[in-house]
Design an enzyme around this catalytic site. Sequence first.
Site, short mmCIF file in Angstrom:
data_model
loop_
_atom_site.label_atom_id
_atom_site.label_comp_id
_atom_site.label_asym_id
_atom_site.label_seq_id
_atom_site.Cartn_x
_atom_site.Cartn_y
_atom_site.Cartn_z
CG PHE A 143 -7.07 17.03 -36.60
CD1 PHE A 143 -7.94 17.92 -37.20
CD2 PHE A 143 -7.56 15.79 -36.23
CE1 PHE A 143 -9.27 17.59 -37.43
CE2 PHE A 143 -8.89 15.44 -36.45
CZ PHE A 143 -9.75 16.35 -37.05
CG ASP A 229 -5.19 13.05 -29.89
OD1 ASP A 229 -5.41 11.85 -30.19
OD2 ASP A 229 -5.82 13.99 -30.40
CE LYS A 270 -9.03 9.09 -36.83
NZ LYS A 270 -8.37 10.32 -36.47
#
Length: 420
Positions: A143, A229, A270
Amino acid sequence: MEKLTSNDLIQLEDKHGAHNYHPLPVVLKEGKGVHVWDVEGKRYYDFLSAYSAVNQGHCHPKIVGAMNAQAETLTLTSRAFYNDVLGVYEKFVTEYFGFDKVLPMNTGAEAVETAIKICRKWAYEKKGIPENEAKIIVCENNFHGRTTTIISFSNDPDARKNFGPYTPGFIKIPYDDTAALEAALNEDNIAGFLVEPIQGEAGVYVPSEDFLAKAKALCNEHGVLFIADEIQTGIARTGSLLAVCGTCNCENKCERQATYQEPDILILGKALSGGAYPVSAVLANDEIMNVIKPGQHGSTFGGNPVAGKVAIAALEVVTEERLMNNARELGETFRFEMQKLVEKYDLLKLVRGRGLLNAVVINDSEDSSTAWDICMKLRDNGLLAKPTHGNIIRFAPPLVMNKEQLMECVAIIDKTLSEF
Ligand SMILES: *Cc1c(COP(=O)(O)O)cnc(C)c1O
Protein backbone atom coordinates in the site's frame (compact mmCIF):
# COMPACT_ATOMS: atom_id res chain seq x y z
CA MET A 1 -29.67 25.69 14.83
CA GLU A 2 -30.63 22.38 16.37
CA LYS A 3 -27.76 20.26 17.58
CA LEU A 4 -26.96 17.47 15.12
CA THR A 5 -26.80 13.93 16.50
CA SER A 6 -24.37 11.24 15.36
CA ASN A 7 -27.11 9.79 13.23
CA ASP A 8 -27.86 13.14 11.56
CA LEU A 9 -24.19 13.61 10.74
CA ILE A 10 -23.84 10.10 9.31
CA GLN A 11 -26.89 10.77 7.10
CA LEU A 12 -25.33 14.03 5.88
CA GLU A 13 -22.13 12.27 4.81
CA ASP A 14 -24.10 9.50 3.20
CA LYS A 15 -26.22 11.91 1.17
CA HIS A 16 -23.66 14.54 0.21
CA GLY A 17 -20.30 12.81 0.27
CA ALA A 18 -18.79 10.36 -2.19
CA HIS A 19 -19.00 6.83 -0.83
CA ASN A 20 -15.28 6.10 -1.04
CA TYR A 21 -15.02 5.02 2.61
CA HIS A 22 -16.96 2.72 4.91
CA PRO A 23 -16.40 4.23 8.36
CA LEU A 24 -17.21 2.58 11.65
CA PRO A 25 -20.40 4.33 12.81
CA VAL A 26 -18.98 6.70 15.39
CA VAL A 27 -18.90 10.49 14.94
CA LEU A 28 -16.02 12.20 16.70
CA LYS A 29 -15.87 15.81 17.70
CA GLU A 30 -12.93 16.16 20.05
CA GLY A 31 -9.58 14.57 20.79
CA LYS A 32 -6.95 14.90 23.51
CA GLY A 33 -3.91 12.64 23.82
CA VAL A 34 -4.98 9.00 23.58
CA HIS A 35 -8.71 9.81 23.78
CA VAL A 36 -11.45 10.97 21.41
CA TRP A 37 -15.06 11.96 22.20
CA ASP A 38 -18.16 11.52 20.06
CA VAL A 39 -20.86 14.16 19.58
CA GLU A 40 -22.92 12.63 22.42
CA GLY A 41 -19.94 13.06 24.76
CA LYS A 42 -18.88 9.42 25.03
CA ARG A 43 -15.13 8.92 25.46
CA TYR A 44 -13.07 6.33 23.56
CA TYR A 45 -9.49 5.13 23.40
CA ASP A 46 -8.25 5.70 19.84
CA PHE A 47 -6.57 2.49 18.69
CA LEU A 48 -6.09 3.56 15.08
CA SER A 49 -4.41 6.97 15.50
CA ALA A 50 -5.57 7.99 12.01
CA TYR A 51 -3.44 5.21 10.49
CA SER A 52 -0.45 6.22 12.65
CA ALA A 53 -0.62 9.94 11.86
CA VAL A 54 -1.47 10.85 15.46
CA ASN A 55 1.56 9.19 17.07
CA GLN A 56 2.08 12.27 19.28
CA GLY A 57 -1.53 12.12 20.55
CA HIS A 58 -4.55 14.17 19.57
CA CYS A 59 -4.21 17.96 19.64
CA HIS A 60 -0.76 17.96 21.21
CA PRO A 61 -0.46 21.46 22.74
CA LYS A 62 3.07 22.03 21.44
CA ILE A 63 2.11 21.10 17.87
CA VAL A 64 -1.18 23.00 17.92
CA GLY A 65 0.59 26.00 19.47
CA ALA A 66 3.22 26.04 16.71
CA MET A 67 0.52 25.71 14.07
CA ASN A 68 -1.66 28.49 15.47
CA ALA A 69 1.23 30.91 15.91
CA GLN A 70 2.40 30.40 12.33
CA ALA A 71 -1.18 30.49 10.97
CA GLU A 72 -1.51 34.00 12.38
CA THR A 73 1.79 35.10 10.86
CA LEU A 74 2.23 33.66 7.36
CA THR A 75 0.55 30.59 5.89
CA LEU A 76 1.60 30.32 2.27
CA THR A 77 4.03 32.02 -0.07
CA SER A 78 4.31 29.25 -2.67
CA ARG A 79 7.84 28.36 -3.69
CA ALA A 80 7.91 31.30 -6.09
CA PHE A 81 9.42 33.18 -3.12
CA TYR A 82 11.48 32.16 -0.11
CA ASN A 83 9.93 32.09 3.36
CA ASP A 84 11.63 32.38 6.74
CA VAL A 85 10.64 28.88 7.94
CA LEU A 86 11.44 26.48 5.09
CA GLY A 87 15.23 26.57 5.30
CA VAL A 88 15.15 26.22 9.09
CA TYR A 89 12.81 23.23 8.77
CA GLU A 90 14.92 21.67 6.00
CA LYS A 91 18.05 21.89 8.16
CA PHE A 92 16.19 20.44 11.12
CA VAL A 93 14.56 17.52 9.33
CA THR A 94 17.65 16.50 7.36
CA GLU A 95 19.78 16.50 10.52
CA TYR A 96 17.07 14.61 12.40
CA PHE A 97 17.02 11.77 9.87
CA GLY A 98 20.62 12.01 8.64
CA PHE A 99 20.25 12.96 4.96
CA ASP A 100 21.73 15.77 2.86
CA LYS A 101 18.42 17.00 1.46
CA VAL A 102 14.65 16.97 1.77
CA LEU A 103 11.93 17.58 -0.81
CA PRO A 104 8.77 18.75 1.00
CA MET A 105 5.30 17.63 -0.13
CA ASN A 106 1.90 17.38 1.60
CA THR A 107 0.33 13.92 1.44
CA GLY A 108 1.85 10.47 1.56
CA ALA A 109 0.85 9.54 -1.98
CA GLU A 110 2.50 12.72 -3.31
CA ALA A 111 5.71 11.83 -1.51
CA VAL A 112 5.67 8.31 -3.00
CA GLU A 113 5.08 9.83 -6.46
CA THR A 114 8.00 12.18 -5.83
CA ALA A 115 10.27 9.31 -4.82
CA ILE A 116 9.33 7.39 -7.98
CA LYS A 117 10.11 10.42 -10.14
CA ILE A 118 13.46 11.04 -8.43
CA CYS A 119 14.37 7.35 -8.76
CA ARG A 120 13.55 7.26 -12.48
CA LYS A 121 15.41 10.49 -13.21
CA TRP A 122 18.44 9.24 -11.29
CA ALA A 123 18.31 5.98 -13.27
CA TYR A 124 18.44 7.80 -16.63
CA GLU A 125 20.93 10.48 -15.70
CA LYS A 126 23.29 8.68 -13.29
CA LYS A 127 22.92 5.00 -14.03
CA GLY A 128 22.51 5.33 -17.81
CA ILE A 129 19.31 3.32 -18.20
CA PRO A 130 17.84 3.96 -21.70
CA GLU A 131 15.02 6.53 -21.69
CA ASN A 132 11.59 5.21 -20.66
CA GLU A 133 12.98 1.77 -19.78
CA ALA A 134 13.47 2.16 -16.00
CA LYS A 135 11.73 -0.38 -13.80
CA ILE A 136 11.01 -0.24 -10.10
CA ILE A 137 10.56 -3.41 -8.05
CA VAL A 138 7.60 -3.38 -5.63
CA CYS A 139 6.03 -6.00 -3.34
CA GLU A 140 2.76 -7.85 -3.56
CA ASN A 141 0.05 -6.55 -1.22
CA ASN A 142 1.78 -3.18 -1.01
CA PHE A 143 0.00 0.00 0.00
CA HIS A 144 1.63 3.23 -1.16
CA GLY A 145 -1.37 5.49 -1.76
CA ARG A 146 -4.09 6.22 -4.28
CA THR A 147 -2.76 8.06 -7.34
CA THR A 148 -3.09 6.53 -10.80
CA THR A 149 0.58 5.50 -10.92
CA ILE A 150 0.59 4.05 -7.41
CA ILE A 151 -2.57 1.96 -7.88
CA SER A 152 -1.03 0.70 -11.12
CA PHE A 153 1.25 -1.51 -9.04
CA SER A 154 -1.28 -2.42 -6.36
CA ASN A 155 -2.81 -5.87 -6.39
CA ASP A 156 -5.88 -4.91 -4.38
CA PRO A 157 -8.78 -5.24 -6.85
CA ASP A 158 -10.76 -2.47 -5.08
CA ALA A 159 -7.86 -0.04 -5.42
CA ARG A 160 -7.22 -0.92 -9.09
CA LYS A 161 -10.22 -2.14 -11.01
CA ASN A 162 -11.57 0.18 -13.73
CA PHE A 163 -8.98 2.87 -13.00
CA GLY A 164 -6.78 1.85 -15.94
CA PRO A 165 -4.92 2.28 -18.23
CA TYR A 166 -2.10 1.70 -15.78
CA THR A 167 1.38 3.20 -15.54
CA PRO A 168 4.00 0.70 -16.74
CA GLY A 169 7.48 0.22 -15.30
CA PHE A 170 6.89 -1.81 -12.14
CA ILE A 171 7.81 -5.40 -11.30
CA LYS A 172 6.02 -7.14 -8.45
CA ILE A 173 7.68 -9.71 -6.20
CA PRO A 174 6.40 -11.47 -3.06
CA TYR A 175 7.06 -9.54 0.18
CA ASP A 176 9.87 -10.78 2.41
CA ASP A 177 11.35 -12.93 -0.37
CA THR A 178 15.07 -12.31 -0.79
CA ALA A 179 15.45 -14.87 -3.59
CA ALA A 180 12.68 -13.24 -5.63
CA LEU A 181 14.29 -9.84 -5.07
CA GLU A 182 17.65 -11.12 -6.24
CA ALA A 183 16.09 -12.61 -9.37
CA ALA A 184 14.28 -9.36 -10.16
CA LEU A 185 17.46 -7.34 -9.58
CA ASN A 186 19.16 -9.42 -12.25
CA GLU A 187 16.71 -8.22 -14.88
CA ASP A 188 17.68 -5.30 -17.13
CA ASN A 189 17.07 -1.63 -16.35
CA ILE A 190 16.15 -1.90 -12.67
CA ALA A 191 16.22 1.53 -11.01
CA GLY A 192 14.80 1.00 -7.53
CA PHE A 193 13.18 -1.23 -4.94
CA LEU A 194 10.21 0.41 -3.19
CA VAL A 195 9.22 -1.30 0.06
CA GLU A 196 7.29 -0.86 3.30
CA PRO A 197 9.53 -2.03 6.19
CA ILE A 198 6.35 -3.53 7.70
CA GLN A 199 3.27 -3.89 5.48
CA GLY A 200 0.70 -1.91 7.49
CA GLU A 201 -2.44 -1.85 5.33
CA ALA A 202 -1.92 -5.45 4.24
CA GLY A 203 -2.39 -6.45 7.89
CA VAL A 204 0.81 -5.57 9.75
CA TYR A 205 3.11 -8.12 8.10
CA VAL A 206 6.52 -8.01 9.76
CA PRO A 207 9.24 -9.42 7.47
CA SER A 208 11.91 -11.80 8.71
CA GLU A 209 14.58 -10.24 10.89
CA ASP A 210 17.23 -9.91 8.17
CA PHE A 211 15.05 -9.16 5.13
CA LEU A 212 15.60 -5.38 5.04
CA ALA A 213 19.33 -5.66 5.66
CA LYS A 214 19.68 -8.27 2.90
CA ALA A 215 17.45 -6.28 0.55
CA LYS A 216 19.53 -3.16 1.10
CA ALA A 217 22.79 -5.08 0.54
CA LEU A 218 21.43 -6.63 -2.68
CA CYS A 219 20.30 -3.22 -3.93
CA ASN A 220 23.78 -1.82 -3.23
CA GLU A 221 25.39 -4.70 -5.10
CA HIS A 222 23.21 -4.06 -8.16
CA GLY A 223 23.42 -0.25 -8.05
CA VAL A 224 19.68 0.02 -7.41
CA LEU A 225 18.04 2.55 -5.09
CA PHE A 226 16.53 1.17 -1.87
CA ILE A 227 13.39 3.25 -1.27
CA ALA A 228 11.70 2.90 2.13
CA ASP A 229 8.07 3.98 2.45
CA GLU A 230 8.00 4.77 6.18
CA ILE A 231 4.80 6.82 5.99
CA GLN A 232 3.08 4.46 8.44
CA THR A 233 6.00 2.69 10.14
CA GLY A 234 8.28 5.70 10.68
CA ILE A 235 8.58 8.32 13.41
CA ALA A 236 8.70 6.07 16.49
CA ARG A 237 5.63 3.92 15.68
CA THR A 238 7.53 0.62 15.69
CA GLY A 239 9.77 1.39 18.68
CA SER A 240 12.63 2.98 16.74
CA LEU A 241 12.81 6.26 14.87
CA LEU A 242 12.39 4.36 11.60
CA ALA A 243 11.35 0.75 11.12
CA VAL A 244 14.41 0.23 8.91
CA CYS A 245 16.42 0.80 12.09
CA GLY A 246 15.21 -2.68 13.01
CA THR A 247 16.06 -3.56 16.55
CA CYS A 248 18.29 -0.58 17.28
CA ASN A 249 17.88 0.83 20.77
CA CYS A 250 17.60 4.46 19.90
CA GLU A 251 17.19 6.58 23.00
CA ASN A 252 16.55 10.08 21.75
CA LYS A 253 17.58 9.66 18.17
CA CYS A 254 18.54 6.68 16.12
CA GLU A 255 22.07 5.71 17.11
CA ARG A 256 22.76 4.02 13.79
CA GLN A 257 23.66 0.67 15.17
CA ALA A 258 24.93 -2.14 13.00
CA THR A 259 21.41 -3.17 12.05
CA TYR A 260 20.51 0.24 10.68
CA GLN A 261 19.89 0.16 6.96
CA GLU A 262 19.93 3.67 5.59
CA PRO A 263 17.54 3.87 2.68
CA ASP A 264 18.74 5.68 -0.44
CA ILE A 265 15.37 7.43 -0.48
CA LEU A 266 13.23 7.79 2.65
CA ILE A 267 9.52 8.64 2.38
CA LEU A 268 7.70 10.15 5.38
CA GLY A 269 4.19 11.48 5.96
CA LYS A 270 1.43 10.95 8.51
CA ALA A 271 3.11 11.46 11.95
CA LEU A 272 5.55 13.99 10.47
CA SER A 273 2.86 16.48 11.53
CA GLY A 274 1.39 14.53 14.45
CA GLY A 275 -1.86 14.52 12.52
CA ALA A 276 -2.29 18.29 12.74
CA TYR A 277 -1.69 19.14 9.09
CA PRO A 278 -0.78 17.33 5.86
CA VAL A 279 3.03 17.22 5.76
CA SER A 280 5.09 14.69 3.83
CA ALA A 281 8.73 14.54 2.83
CA VAL A 282 11.21 12.71 0.64
CA LEU A 283 14.78 12.55 1.97
CA ALA A 284 17.92 11.58 0.04
CA ASN A 285 21.58 12.50 -0.27
CA ASP A 286 22.91 15.00 -2.79
CA GLU A 287 24.00 12.54 -5.49
CA ILE A 288 20.36 11.44 -5.78
CA MET A 289 18.34 14.55 -4.89
CA ASN A 290 20.40 16.84 -7.11
CA VAL A 291 18.95 15.24 -10.25
CA ILE A 292 15.89 17.46 -9.61
CA LYS A 293 16.40 20.95 -11.05
CA PRO A 294 14.21 24.07 -10.93
CA GLY A 295 10.85 23.61 -12.63
CA GLN A 296 11.05 19.81 -12.79
CA HIS A 297 8.88 19.02 -9.76
CA GLY A 298 6.82 21.00 -7.28
CA SER A 299 3.75 21.63 -5.17
CA THR A 300 1.94 24.87 -4.32
CA PHE A 301 1.55 23.94 -0.66
CA GLY A 302 4.70 21.78 -0.27
CA GLY A 303 7.16 23.41 2.13
CA ASN A 304 4.73 26.05 3.37
CA PRO A 305 5.62 27.78 6.65
CA VAL A 306 2.79 26.24 8.68
CA ALA A 307 3.90 22.75 7.60
CA GLY A 308 7.51 23.53 8.51
CA LYS A 309 6.66 24.78 12.01
CA VAL A 310 4.24 21.90 12.62
CA ALA A 311 6.78 19.27 11.53
CA ILE A 312 9.57 20.71 13.69
CA ALA A 313 7.24 20.68 16.72
CA ALA A 314 5.99 17.17 15.94
CA LEU A 315 9.53 15.76 15.70
CA GLU A 316 10.61 17.59 18.86
CA VAL A 317 7.71 15.97 20.72
CA VAL A 318 8.91 12.53 19.55
CA THR A 319 12.34 13.21 21.04
CA GLU A 320 11.26 15.07 24.19
CA GLU A 321 8.63 12.52 25.17
CA ARG A 322 10.83 9.53 24.28
CA LEU A 323 8.08 8.06 22.12
CA MET A 324 10.38 5.46 20.57
CA ASN A 325 11.13 3.92 23.95
CA ASN A 326 7.51 4.11 25.01
CA ALA A 327 6.35 2.42 21.81
CA ARG A 328 8.94 -0.32 22.24
CA GLU A 329 8.15 -1.01 25.90
CA LEU A 330 4.36 -0.78 25.63
CA GLY A 331 4.45 -2.82 22.42
CA GLU A 332 6.10 -5.69 24.24
CA THR A 333 3.54 -5.52 27.03
CA PHE A 334 0.68 -5.34 24.53
CA ARG A 335 1.77 -8.39 22.52
CA PHE A 336 2.41 -10.32 25.76
CA GLU A 337 -1.12 -9.54 26.95
CA MET A 338 -2.68 -10.25 23.53
CA GLN A 339 -0.86 -13.59 23.42
CA LYS A 340 -2.65 -14.49 26.66
CA LEU A 341 -5.96 -13.65 24.97
CA VAL A 342 -4.99 -15.71 21.90
CA GLU A 343 -4.61 -18.66 24.27
CA LYS A 344 -7.84 -17.84 26.12
CA TYR A 345 -10.16 -17.30 23.14
CA ASP A 346 -10.58 -19.49 20.05
CA LEU A 347 -11.74 -16.32 18.31
CA LEU A 348 -8.17 -14.99 18.15
CA LYS A 349 -5.70 -16.78 15.94
CA LEU A 350 -2.54 -14.78 16.54
CA VAL A 351 -1.00 -11.41 17.36
CA ARG A 352 1.90 -9.84 15.49
CA GLY A 353 3.62 -6.50 15.15
CA ARG A 354 6.45 -4.33 16.35
CA GLY A 355 6.38 -1.47 18.80
CA LEU A 356 2.83 -0.11 18.87
CA LEU A 357 1.97 -1.22 15.33
CA ASN A 358 0.18 -4.50 15.98
CA ALA A 359 -2.60 -6.65 14.61
CA VAL A 360 -4.64 -9.61 15.76
CA VAL A 361 -5.88 -12.13 13.23
CA ILE A 362 -9.42 -13.34 13.86
CA ASN A 363 -10.09 -17.04 13.61
CA ASP A 364 -12.66 -16.83 10.82
CA SER A 365 -12.77 -16.67 7.02
CA GLU A 366 -11.45 -13.54 5.32
CA ASP A 367 -14.89 -12.54 4.06
CA SER A 368 -16.65 -13.02 7.41
CA SER A 369 -17.95 -10.01 9.30
CA THR A 370 -16.48 -11.17 12.62
CA ALA A 371 -13.67 -8.60 12.74
CA TRP A 372 -16.15 -5.82 11.97
CA ASP A 373 -18.56 -7.13 14.63
CA ILE A 374 -15.73 -7.19 17.18
CA CYS A 375 -14.82 -3.58 16.28
CA MET A 376 -18.47 -2.57 16.80
CA LYS A 377 -18.47 -4.14 20.27
CA LEU A 378 -15.08 -2.60 21.06
CA ARG A 379 -16.65 0.74 20.16
CA ASP A 380 -19.56 0.08 22.53
CA ASN A 381 -16.99 -0.70 25.22
CA GLY A 382 -15.01 2.49 24.57
CA LEU A 383 -12.20 1.53 22.20
CA LEU A 384 -11.95 2.40 18.49
CA ALA A 385 -10.20 0.09 16.04
CA LYS A 386 -10.83 -0.83 12.42
CA PRO A 387 -10.59 -4.13 10.55
CA THR A 388 -8.09 -4.30 7.72
CA HIS A 389 -8.36 -6.95 5.03
CA GLY A 390 -11.38 -8.76 6.39
CA ASN A 391 -10.35 -10.73 9.40
CA ILE A 392 -7.46 -8.66 10.76
CA ILE A 393 -7.81 -5.89 13.37
CA ARG A 394 -5.00 -3.36 13.61
CA PHE A 395 -4.20 -1.99 17.07
CA ALA A 396 -2.14 1.21 16.92
CA PRO A 397 -2.83 3.68 19.75
CA PRO A 398 -1.09 7.07 20.02
CA LEU A 399 2.45 6.62 21.36
CA VAL A 400 1.81 8.97 24.30
CA MET A 401 -0.14 6.23 26.06
CA ASN A 402 0.98 5.10 29.52
CA LYS A 403 1.07 1.59 30.92
CA GLU A 404 -2.01 2.03 33.09
CA GLN A 405 -4.06 3.18 30.10
CA LEU A 406 -2.73 0.31 28.01
CA MET A 407 -3.81 -2.21 30.65
CA GLU A 408 -7.25 -0.62 30.75
CA CYS A 409 -7.44 -1.14 26.98
CA VAL A 410 -6.32 -4.76 27.32
CA ALA A 411 -9.18 -5.22 29.81
CA ILE A 412 -11.65 -3.70 27.30
CA ILE A 413 -10.44 -6.08 24.58
CA ASP A 414 -10.66 -9.04 26.97
CA LYS A 415 -14.19 -8.10 28.07
CA THR A 416 -15.30 -7.59 24.46
CA LEU A 417 -14.02 -10.98 23.35
CA SER A 418 -15.73 -12.65 26.35
CA GLU A 419 -19.04 -11.25 25.06
CA PHE A 420 -18.81 -13.24 21.83
C1 LIG B 1 -1.03 6.11 4.39
C2 LIG B 1 0.06 5.58 3.54
C3 LIG B 1 0.36 6.16 2.29
C4 LIG B 1 -0.46 7.26 1.66
O1 LIG B 1 -0.54 8.40 2.42
P1 LIG B 1 -1.70 9.49 2.11
O2 LIG B 1 -1.35 10.65 2.99
O3 LIG B 1 -3.00 8.84 2.47
O4 LIG B 1 -1.63 9.80 0.66
C5 LIG B 1 1.45 5.65 1.59
N1 LIG B 1 2.20 4.64 2.08
C6 LIG B 1 1.92 4.06 3.27
C7 LIG B 1 2.81 2.97 3.76
C8 LIG B 1 0.84 4.50 4.04
O5 LIG B 1 0.56 3.90 5.19
